[in-house]
Write a protein that holds these residues in place. Structure first.
Motif, PDB file in Angstrom:
ATOM      1  N   MET A  27      59.454 -29.796 -26.032  1.00 15.08           N
ATOM      2  CA  MET A  27      58.108 -29.923 -25.336  1.00 15.08           C
ATOM      3  C   MET A  27      58.100 -30.311 -24.117  1.00 15.08           C
ATOM      4  SD  MET A  27      55.746 -28.942 -27.715  1.00 15.08           S
ATOM      5  CE  MET A  27      54.222 -29.458 -27.192  1.00 15.08           C
ATOM      6  N   TYR A  28      59.000 -31.164 -23.702  1.00 16.34           N
ATOM      7  CA  TYR A  28      58.876 -31.692 -22.452  1.00 16.34           C
ATOM      8  C   TYR A  28      59.416 -30.621 -21.367  1.00 16.34           C
ATOM      9  CZ  TYR A  28      60.208 -34.725 -18.571  1.00 16.34           C
ATOM     10  OH  TYR A  28      60.380 -35.220 -17.218  1.00 16.34           O
ATOM     11  N   LEU A  29      60.745 -30.052 -21.983  1.00 16.15           N
ATOM     12  CA  LEU A  29      61.290 -28.748 -21.091  1.00 16.15           C
ATOM     13  C   LEU A  29      60.589 -27.779 -20.961  1.00 16.15           C
ATOM     14  CD1 LEU A  29      65.005 -29.079 -22.563  1.00 16.15           C
ATOM     15  CD2 LEU A  29      64.245 -29.788 -20.239  1.00 16.15           C
ATOM     16  N   LYS A  30      59.531 -27.370 -22.212  1.00 20.60           N
ATOM     17  CA  LYS A  30      58.806 -26.254 -21.967  1.00 20.60           C
ATOM     18  C   LYS A  30      57.689 -26.653 -20.993  1.00 20.60           C
ATOM     19  CE  LYS A  30      55.371 -23.939 -24.879  1.00 20.60           C
ATOM     20  NZ  LYS A  30      54.498 -23.972 -25.847  1.00 20.60           N
ATOM     21  N   ASN A  31      57.153 -27.664 -21.053  1.00 22.44           N
ATOM     22  CA  ASN A  31      56.078 -27.991 -19.761  1.00 22.44           C
ATOM     23  C   ASN A  31      56.852 -28.033 -18.470  1.00 22.44           C
ATOM     24  OD1 ASN A  31      53.946 -28.182 -21.757  1.00 22.44           O
ATOM     25  ND2 ASN A  31      54.474 -30.644 -21.737  1.00 22.44           N
ATOM     26  N   LEU A  40      57.211 -24.299 -17.647  1.00 20.76           N
ATOM     27  CA  LEU A  40      56.099 -23.513 -17.234  1.00 20.76           C
ATOM     28  C   LEU A  40      55.335 -24.054 -16.008  1.00 20.76           C
ATOM     29  CD1 LEU A  40      54.249 -23.228 -20.730  1.00 20.76           C
ATOM     30  CD2 LEU A  40      55.167 -21.411 -19.530  1.00 20.76           C
ATOM     31  N   SER A  41      55.717 -25.328 -15.808  1.00 20.97           N
ATOM     32  CA  SER A  41      55.137 -25.945 -14.374  1.00 20.97           C
ATOM     33  C   SER A  41      55.819 -25.349 -13.347  1.00 20.97           C
ATOM     34  CB  SER A  41      55.268 -27.168 -14.394  1.00 20.97           C
ATOM     35  OG  SER A  41      55.058 -27.952 -13.212  1.00 20.97           O
ATOM     36  N   ILE A  42      57.167 -25.097 -13.328  1.00 18.68           N
ATOM     37  CA  ILE A  42      57.602 -24.284 -12.485  1.00 18.68           C
ATOM     38  C   ILE A  42      57.333 -22.896 -12.216  1.00 18.68           C
ATOM     39  CG2 ILE A  42      60.070 -23.559 -11.761  1.00 18.68           C
ATOM     40  CD1 ILE A  42      61.154 -26.041 -12.910  1.00 18.68           C
ATOM     41  N   ILE A  94      55.537 -21.043  -8.883  1.00 14.02           N
ATOM     42  CA  ILE A  94      56.318 -19.945  -8.244  1.00 14.02           C
ATOM     43  C   ILE A  94      55.251 -18.972  -7.909  1.00 14.02           C
ATOM     44  CG2 ILE A  94      57.878 -18.073  -8.279  1.00 14.02           C
ATOM     45  CD1 ILE A  94      59.660 -20.375  -9.621  1.00 14.02           C
ATOM     46  N   GLU A  95      54.626 -18.697  -9.019  1.00 15.07           N
ATOM     47  CA  GLU A  95      53.328 -17.742  -9.028  1.00 15.07           C
ATOM     48  C   GLU A  95      52.264 -17.762  -8.113  1.00 15.07           C
ATOM     49  OE1 GLU A  95      52.960 -14.550 -10.677  1.00 15.07           O
ATOM     50  OE2 GLU A  95      54.926 -15.077 -11.499  1.00 15.07           O
ATOM     51  N   ALA A  96      52.115 -19.551  -8.077  1.00 20.58           N
ATOM     52  CA  ALA A  96      50.954 -19.797  -7.028  1.00 20.58           C
ATOM     53  C   ALA A  96      51.458 -19.559  -5.591  1.00 20.58           C
ATOM     54  CB  ALA A  96      50.475 -21.090  -7.206  1.00 20.58           C
ATOM     55  N   LYS A  97      52.781 -19.840  -5.587  1.00 20.38           N
ATOM     56  CA  LYS A  97      53.274 -19.650  -4.049  1.00 20.38           C
ATOM     57  C   LYS A  97      53.183 -18.076  -3.757  1.00 20.38           C
ATOM     58  CE  LYS A  97      57.325 -20.690  -1.224  1.00 20.38           C
ATOM     59  NZ  LYS A  97      58.517 -21.156  -1.445  1.00 20.38           N
ATOM     60  N   LYS A  98      53.740 -17.361  -4.624  1.00 18.91           N
ATOM     61  CA  LYS A  98      53.512 -15.785  -4.329  1.00 18.91           C
ATOM     62  C   LYS A  98      52.240 -15.486  -4.093  1.00 18.91           C
ATOM     63  CE  LYS A  98      57.602 -14.422  -7.031  1.00 18.91           C
ATOM     64  NZ  LYS A  98      58.015 -13.702  -8.617  1.00 18.91           N
ATOM     65  N   GLU A  99      51.215 -15.850  -4.916  1.00 22.31           N
ATOM     66  CA  GLU A  99      49.926 -15.320  -4.595  1.00 22.31           C
ATOM     67  C   GLU A  99      49.410 -16.197  -3.233  1.00 22.31           C
ATOM     68  OE1 GLU A  99      45.609 -16.380  -6.470  1.00 22.31           O
ATOM     69  OE2 GLU A  99      47.094 -15.899  -8.001  1.00 22.31           O
TER      70      GLU A  99
END
Length: 120
Positions: free
Chosen positions: A35-39, A42-44, A48-53
């Motif tokens: 769960m920790y690794l998944k979070n 997903l955060s990374i 990245i998506e926010a930076k691209k936008e």
């Protein structure tokens, strides 16, 4: 991992209750780690998506700014041309342009002969 823990416990001769408890603890620990690794992943991904936008919005804003500057320059050029009132274009054809009565164009032979006389 729980299966591996069960095999290891079975090889060392642990009782069934101890083996089951170790397997359950191992499953809980690996579930929490997952769960920790998944979070984290997903955060990374969202970063990245926010930076691209954000970069896309900046590019769009830059394009709009350049387009506005281009339109402003064109508008100011048009206003300057309208205000000047001077027509810089030369109209008519060669036949309509007066050369003057005393003007005679030089021929090539006259130019060559003139150069020879100057050298002497």
């Amino acid at each position: 991992m729980a299966i591996i823990m069960g095999l290891i416990s079975n090889i060392y001769g642990s009782s069934n209750n101890e083996t089951y408890i170790r397997m359950a603890i191992c499953m809980i620990i690996f579930f929490i780690i997952g769960m920790y690794l998944k979070n984290i992943i997903l955060s990374i991904y969202h970063d990245i998506e926010a930076k691209k936008e954000k970069e896309e919005q900046e590019k769009q804003a830059e394009l709009e700014r350049l387009e506005n500057e281009k339109n402003n320059i064109n508008a100011s050029n048009e206003q300057t041309q309208e205000k000047s009132g001077v027509d810089y274009t030369v109209g008519g054809t060669d036949e309509e342009l007066p050369l003057g009565e005393d003007f005679t164009p030089l021929t090539v032979s006259e130019v060559i002969n003139g150069n020879k006389q100057m050298k002497k």
